[in-house]
Design a protein around this motif. Structure first.
Motif, PDB file in Angstrom:
ATOM      1  N   THR A 244       3.819   4.496   0.507  1.00  0.00           N
ATOM      2  CA  THR A 244       3.690   5.926   0.726  1.00  0.00           C
ATOM      3  C   THR A 244       4.992   6.161   1.617  1.00  0.00           C
ATOM      4  N   GLU A 418       4.085   9.607  -7.506  1.00  0.00           N
ATOM      5  CA  GLU A 418       3.008   8.816  -6.831  1.00  0.00           C
ATOM      6  C   GLU A 418       1.928   8.923  -7.640  1.00  0.00           C
ATOM      7  N   SER A 420      -2.149   7.408  -8.342  1.00  0.00           N
ATOM      8  CA  SER A 420      -3.511   6.662  -8.295  1.00  0.00           C
ATOM      9  C   SER A 420      -4.541   6.583  -9.167  1.00  0.00           C
ATOM     10  N   LYS A 473      -4.365  10.722   1.626  1.00  0.00           N
ATOM     11  CA  LYS A 473      -4.227   9.286   2.399  1.00  0.00           C
ATOM     12  C   LYS A 473      -5.240   9.118   3.337  1.00  0.00           C
ATOM     13  N   THR A 474      -5.520   7.732   3.443  1.00  0.00           N
ATOM     14  CA  THR A 474      -6.390   7.536   4.561  1.00  0.00           C
ATOM     15  C   THR A 474      -5.601   7.596   6.060  1.00  0.00           C
ATOM     16  N   GLY A 477      -2.519   5.639   6.205  1.00  0.00           N
ATOM     17  CA  GLY A 477      -1.301   5.859   5.447  1.00  0.00           C
ATOM     18  C   GLY A 477      -1.585   5.359   3.704  1.00  0.00           C
ATOM     19  N   LYS A 478      -2.895   4.769   3.485  1.00  0.00           N
ATOM     20  CA  LYS A 478      -3.064   4.419   2.097  1.00  0.00           C
ATOM     21  C   LYS A 478      -3.671   5.482   1.230  1.00  0.00           C
ATOM     22  N   ILE A 479      -3.675   5.541   0.095  1.00  0.00           N
ATOM     23  CA  ILE A 479      -4.225   6.408  -0.798  1.00  0.00           C
ATOM     24  C   ILE A 479      -5.539   6.177  -0.573  1.00  0.00           C
ATOM     25  N   ASP A 480      -6.319   7.300  -0.417  1.00  0.00           N
ATOM     26  CA  ASP A 480      -7.732   7.258  -0.427  1.00  0.00           C
ATOM     27  C   ASP A 480      -8.566   7.601  -1.642  1.00  0.00           C
TER      28      ASP A 480
END
Length: 499
Positions: A244, A418, A420, A473-474, A477-480
């Motif tokens: 990200t 982006e 997911s 994001k978590t 910084g990761k995709i939740d």
């Protein structure tokens, strides 16, 4: 002679490289050489002694990225205490849970978070005070390398956070393995912009570079323009960011003109990296590669020569010098080349266990191996690839769909910023593939469906594309993905009922 696996290697480094710059505060420009860092650590150790902190006590810290992370980490080692960095993005309720779980004796609070500290039912101590004279400790003592050094709490995406116990040996082993396998040296400079309450910010590059005698530039909070400025200003040679962050970097207007003259390697971790990021750096003539790790193991486990990474896009490389990796299939057999299975890790860097949670520890530790819960494969040349989390595997109509493969395909579309991919319950297929997408230019669902149909098997093509401004994001910084699955859980059921 006893090898200093316990954290007291800072003593040796301060003797070998006393005047070499160890840490630079990217906010103020202040810097400390290794002798000064060592003395500041002794001052912090004296503060702990004066507070009655001793063997086995848990000492928490609530702070943005700051040089004090290292002072407190090493000072805890000096008095035998255990360092517990806190995720400042959590709610007050979540912070209280962690502090109660580890039974923290006190919490050091950065001035930026003084208001947050008022709501915590624990003794809080201002982090920044006038340095005291180091009177109690002449040097950091040699201790038991197996003793606990830190407890780092996981993000809690699968439930309550779990405290990952890292011994002094775990941390030192990861650092030594990284230095040798990655070829780090005192000539290297890194910018730490990942949060230091997370293992990526604390242990991936920062601690190894300090052990190697290099320089760590600490960035308080992530800003793309500031990243580019600091990389150039301090002649950085290697940096680690999550995908990200790289998205934000390559989309910044100044990126096209920035040459990054001193940079040798850009490293991505935390999640599989979209291939467009490889291309952005390749066009600049800059080396870019991926790594893989987790709080419970290092976090470093693989190495790939940056000059080979473009030809093996998506690979994290081969196991480092002093750890073992295997891919295990559902029948507990080791996978052959290109077969997908769970990643198992072994080595002295693997964590001691979860704090006060033997049941969860026993679930992931098996005959000396760590079960990561991540899926991977190895090609004929021995290069490993991360396929995704086992819990994220989508089974649609009896076929296995690996989200990472679909994400890599969708992300190569020119309009996609982006993406997911998650599996959502479906009345006919059991699960169906859903893609949540943020765009950088207009595109329709039909256009993306056609694009994927030309590149993926029919069962892998997302049944729906959901367009959002930003993908959640978590805290690190990761995709939740957990949030996405909850948010869109009923979408296919609802649509079938209203056809």
């Amino acid at each position: 002679m006893e090898v200093a696996f316990d954290g007291s290697w800072l003593v040796k480094r301060s003797q070998l490289s006393p005047t070499k710059i160890a840490i630079i505060d990217g906010e103020t420009g202040e810097h400390w050489n290794y002798k000064e860092l060592y003395n500041r650590t002794l001052n912090m150790a004296d503060r702990l002694y004066q507070l009655g902190i001793g063997q086995g006590d848990r000492v928490a810290m609530l702070s943005p990225n700051d040089p004090s992370y290292f002072e407190l980490l090493f000072a805890c080692q000096a008095v035998g205490a255990i360092f517990v960095p806190l995720n400042w993005r959590l709610s007050e309720e979540e912070l209280i849970f962690i502090l109660q779980d580890c039974q923290a004796k006190c919490v050091f609070i950065h001035q930026d978070f003084s208001d947050m500290g008022k709501g915590l039912p624990f003794e809080t101590i201002p982090l920044k005070t006038k340095p005291v004279h180091a009177s109690r400790s002449a040097e950091l003592p040699l201790g038991d390398s197996c003793k606990h050094a830190a407890i780092i709490y996981t993000g809690g995406t699968t439930g309550k956070p779990k405290g990952v116990i890292l011994s002094h040996r775990n941390i030192a082993s990861n650092a030594i393995n990284t230095i040798i396998s990655w070829g780090l040296s005192e000539r290297d400079v890194t910018l730490t912009c990942l949060p230091m309450f997370h293992t990526g910010g604390l242990n991936a590059l920062s601690t190894p570079l300090l052990m190697a005698g290099g320089t760590v530039v600490i960035m308080k909070d992530f800003q793309t323009d500031k990243v580019m400025d600091l990389l150039t200003l301090y002649h950085c040679t290697v940096v680690l960011m999550v995908p990200t962050m790289y998205h934000m970097l390559i989309e910044h207007p100044a990126f096209a003109e920035e040459s990054f003259p001193s940079m040798k390697t850009f490293l991505s971790g935390g999640a599989p990296c979209p291939l467009e990021i490889y291309e952005a750096f390749f066009r600049k003539g800059k080396l870019f590669k991926e790594g893989y790790g987790l709080t419970e193991a290092g976090p470093n486990n693989f190495y790939i020569d940056p000059t080979e990474a473009y030809g093996k896009k998506g690979s994290v490389g081969k196991p480092m010098m002093f750890n073992e990796v295997k891919i295990v299939k559902e029948n507990n057999k080791v996978a052959e080349a290109n077969e997908v299975g769970e990643i198992f890790l072994k080595g002295p860097h693997v964590f001691t266990g979860y704090w006060s949670n033997k049941a969860e520890t026993d679930k992931v530790k098996c005959d000396g191996w760590l079960r990561t819960g991540d899926l991977g494969k190895k090609d004929e040349d021995g290069y490993f690839y991360i396929v995704g989390r086992a819990k994220d595997l989508i089974i649609s109509g009896g076929e296995n769909v690996y989200p990472t493969e679909v994400e890599q395909t969708v992300s190569q579309h020119i309009a996609v910023k982006e993406v997911s991919v998650v599996g959502i319950p479906h009345p006919k297929w059991g699960e169906a593939v859903l893609a949540v997408v943020s765009l950088k230019r207009p595109a329709s669902e039909k256009e993306l469906t056609t694009y994927c149909s030309q590149r993926l098997g029919k069962y892998k093509v997302p049944k729906r594309f959901i367009f959002v401004k930003e993908i959640p994001k978590t805290a690190v910084g990761k995709i939740d993905k957990k949030l996405l699955m909850e948010r869109y859980r009923e979408i296919f059921t609802y649509e079938s009922e209203h056809l």
